[in-house]
Design an enzyme around this catalytic site. Structure first.
Site, PDB file in Angstrom:
ATOM      1  N   GLU A  16       0.861  -1.174   0.000  1.00 60.92           N
ATOM      2  CA  GLU A  16       0.000   0.000   0.000  1.00 60.92           C
ATOM      3  C   GLU A  16       0.901   1.229   0.000  1.00 60.92           C
ATOM      4  OE1 GLU A  16      -0.418  -2.258   2.609  1.00 60.92           O
ATOM      5  OE2 GLU A  16      -2.286  -3.222   2.033  1.00 60.92           O
ATOM      6  N   TYR A  73       7.462   2.142  -7.931  1.00 58.69           N
ATOM      7  CA  TYR A  73       6.826   0.828  -7.938  1.00 58.69           C
ATOM      8  C   TYR A  73       6.358   0.450  -9.343  1.00 58.69           C
ATOM      9  CZ  TYR A  73       6.858   1.658  -2.896  1.00 58.69           C
ATOM     10  OH  TYR A  73       7.239   1.938  -1.617  1.00 58.69           O
TER      11      TYR A  73
END
Length: 152
Positions: A103, A115
């Site tokens: 998260e 990411y």
């Protein structure tokens, strides 16, 4: 810079980085308890005996949940976060651990870009996941196996 599994002497520096990076940091005691947790795995980036950053995970049932990624503010934009995540991905590949999930605050565009560059895709949103300030979390994942993770 070297990257290695967490050692006890690194924890006070990690706790300091937690306080510098997060509005709700993990305590030194919580980080110490991670050393005893058989599901936890941390990689720490160091220059000599100076901790530059770290990534923490929980390995459960063949999947990896990234619990925290932090780089000391004065060391950012030097590829440390990328190297930590690459070390984690390699560790998981070798051990057949898939998928990886995490998260991230929806406002943390530098982390989201990292990411995505590492192959993570958006999976959904967790409303009001973070406190102080209250903010949604973007759920991201990467499948290291033969399956595909559907993008949203």
């Amino acid at each position: 810079m070297t990257i290695w599994p967490l050692q006890a002497w690194q924890i006070p520096q990690m706790a300091q980085i937690e306080r510098l990076c997060f509005s709700d940091p993990w305590s030194q005691k919580a980080l110490e308890e991670e050393l005893e947790n058989p599901l936890a795995l941390y990689f720490v980036a160091c220059e000599g005996e100076q901790v530059l950053g770290y990534v923490g995970t929980r390995m459960v049932c063949g999947q990896c949940d990234v619990t925290n990624v932090a780089v000391h503010p004065r060391c950012r934009r030097q590829g440390i976060g990328r190297r930590l995540m690459e070390a984690l991905v390699e560790h998981c590949k070798v051990r057949g651990i898939t998928p990886l999930q995490l998260e991230v605050r929806v406002s943390n565009q530098p982390a989201i870009a990292l990411y995505q560059a590492l192959g993570f895709v958006r999976q959904g949103v967790r409303p009001n996941y973070y406190q102080d300030p209250r903010e949604d979390a973007l759920l991201m994942a990467r499948d290291l196996g033969t399956g595909e993770i559907e993008k949203i």
